[in-house]
Design a protein around this motif. Structure first.
Motif, PDB file in Angstrom:
ATOM      1  N   THR A 154       0.746  -1.372   0.060  1.00 26.71           N
ATOM      2  CA  THR A 154       0.130   0.025  -0.045  1.00 26.71           C
ATOM      3  C   THR A 154       0.892   1.459   0.057  1.00 26.71           C
ATOM      4  O   THR A 154       0.476   2.477   0.099  1.00 26.71           O
TER       5      THR A 154
ATOM      6  N   ARG B 293      -9.365 -11.208  -2.783  1.00 26.40           N
ATOM      7  CA  ARG B 293     -10.522 -11.809  -2.495  1.00 26.40           C
ATOM      8  C   ARG B 293     -10.959 -13.078  -3.398  1.00 26.40           C
ATOM      9  O   ARG B 293     -11.721 -13.642  -3.334  1.00 26.40           O
TER      10      ARG B 293
ATOM     11  N   TYR C 105      -6.618  -4.670   6.567  1.00 28.06           N
ATOM     12  CA  TYR C 105      -6.699  -3.276   6.156  1.00 28.06           C
ATOM     13  C   TYR C 105      -6.630  -2.871   4.720  1.00 28.06           C
ATOM     14  O   TYR C 105      -7.078  -1.845   4.536  1.00 28.06           O
TER      15      TYR C 105
ATOM     16  N   GLY D 218      -7.374  -1.922   1.097  1.00 28.71           N
ATOM     17  CA  GLY D 218      -8.584  -1.628   0.499  1.00 28.71           C
ATOM     18  C   GLY D 218      -9.848  -1.067   1.210  1.00 28.71           C
ATOM     19  O   GLY D 218     -10.887  -0.774   0.726  1.00 28.71           O
ATOM     20  N   LYS D 219      -9.404  -0.731   2.372  1.00 29.97           N
ATOM     21  CA  LYS D 219     -10.322  -0.031   3.571  1.00 29.97           C
ATOM     22  C   LYS D 219      -9.812   1.435   3.637  1.00 29.97           C
ATOM     23  O   LYS D 219      -8.896   1.595   4.037  1.00 29.97           O
ATOM     24  N   SER D 220     -10.657   2.312   2.896  1.00 29.89           N
ATOM     25  CA  SER D 220     -10.631   3.782   3.068  1.00 29.89           C
ATOM     26  C   SER D 220     -10.662   4.314   4.150  1.00 29.89           C
ATOM     27  O   SER D 220     -11.460   3.819   5.124  1.00 29.89           O
ATOM     28  N   SER D 221      -9.862   5.337   4.601  1.00 28.36           N
ATOM     29  CA  SER D 221     -10.070   6.079   5.787  1.00 28.36           C
ATOM     30  C   SER D 221      -9.929   7.626   5.395  1.00 28.36           C
ATOM     31  O   SER D 221      -8.747   7.888   4.650  1.00 28.36           O
TER      32      SER D 221
ATOM     33  N   MET E 187      -8.047   1.867  -3.808  1.00 26.78           N
ATOM     34  CA  MET E 187      -8.664   0.644  -3.218  1.00 26.78           C
ATOM     35  C   MET E 187      -8.933  -0.698  -3.686  1.00 26.78           C
ATOM     36  O   MET E 187      -8.828  -1.591  -3.123  1.00 26.78           O
TER      37      MET E 187
ATOM     38  N   ARG F 275      -4.645  -8.358   5.116  1.00 23.53           N
ATOM     39  CA  ARG F 275      -6.089  -8.500   4.365  1.00 23.53           C
ATOM     40  C   ARG F 275      -6.833  -7.680   5.296  1.00 23.53           C
ATOM     41  O   ARG F 275      -8.042  -7.239   4.434  1.00 23.53           O
TER      42      ARG F 275
END
Length: 292
Positions: free
Chosen positions: A39, A207, A145, A147-150, A200, A143
């Motif tokens: 990332t 998956r 975190y 692809g999880k936007s913040s 993301m 896995r």
């Protein structure tokens, strides 16, 4: 801090990709090409590049979907074999036939795969907190975190959130360190909000059932067997076990193992304890014969 130029090239499927190019390089010295983690982006290597630039040309790649590199239309191209092709396109664009590879996490996997292609010559390699086997705990955490936007209103909010979720990784860090990390990992968007600096959709290949199998990375590692290699492990790493790191060092004839105590996944490579080990690796790279 060393200055850099922006370097752009095109992937085989038409994406405009970006790297930072720190100028330098004394006679006979191959460039250092750096590959960030899953990332991450070129900012991760700025301190390392600044220390080495001048004596060395340092190119820091931003994989597709990160930083200033274009986002892929097909998220299933966010896989190591595609990143290898993107790097090969960069090397061809720049006329680079001999180079030193620095790879952190995903970047280390790309390094091992590049070594196995035989299309270019790696004269030395640094594998930062990654090996042919990834620990289940670390893979599960990643896995959890990716692809999880913040989104945060200020840099300090981002820094405190990162500190809370990564306290076990860098237990000795102070708020200034977390703020610096926030500015490496996040960017300011057009609405003035602090957001993650990657697509993301890089999480989508994770998956796909069975997609984690991939190639046999021990076989890929064999390509580095006669190449000077520095294996770096964070003493608290949940990605690269001490046992795997030691096996890597045994199987690679010219490897050195350096453990950064009190740090998890992954060392920044600017830790003072690593400076001498990196310098030794680079000295060996200079002595390597050029490709025939």
């Amino acid at each position: 801090m060393a200055e850099y130029e922006n370097l752009y090239w095109w992937s085989n499927d038409g994406l405009r990709l970006h790297a930072r190019d720190y100028p330098g390089g004394e006679e006979g010295r191959p460039p250092i090409v750096c590959f960030p983690g899953l990332t991450r982006n070129a900012r991760d290597y700025h301190d390392v590049a600044s220390r080495l630039a001048g004596k060395w040309r340092v190119i820091v790649v931003e994989f597709r979907g990160r930083g200033e590199s274009a986002y892929a239309k097909d998220p299933m191209t966010y896989v190591p074999l595609t990143y290898v092709q993107d790097v090969e396109a960069l090397l061809a664009d720049q006329g680079i036939t001999r180079y030193i590879a620095f790879g952190t996490s995903l970047g280390g996997i790309v390094t091992m795969l590049l070594a196995g292609t035989g299309r270019e010559t790696i004269s030395a390699a640094l594998l930062n907190d990654v090996g042919p086997e990834i620990e289940a705990a670390g893979l599960s955490r990643i896995r959890g975190y990716v692809g999880k936007s913040s989104v945060f209103p200020t840099w300090m909010h981002a820094a405190r959130a990162i500190a809370e979720s990564n306290a076990d990784v860098y237990p000795d860090w102070q708020i200034a360190d977390w703020l610096a990390m926030a500015k490496r990992l996040y960017r300011l968007n057009s609405a003035g909000r602090i957001v993650l600096d990657y697509d993301m959709k890089i999480a989508e290949p994770f998956r796909v059932p069975g997609n984690e199998a991939g190639p046999d990375m021990w076989r890929a590692l064999d390509a580095l067997k006669q190449i000077p290699t520095l294996i770096v492990r964070g003493g608290r790493s949940d990605v690269l076990s001490q046992a795997t790191a030691e096996r890597m060092a045994r199987e690679l004839a010219r490897a050195e193992l350096a453990v950064v105590a009190g740090v998890g996944h992954a060392p920044t490579l600017d830790e003072p304890v690593l400076h001498a080990a990196i310098d030794r690796l680079l000295e060996q790279a200079v002595k390597e014969p050029a490709a025939a």
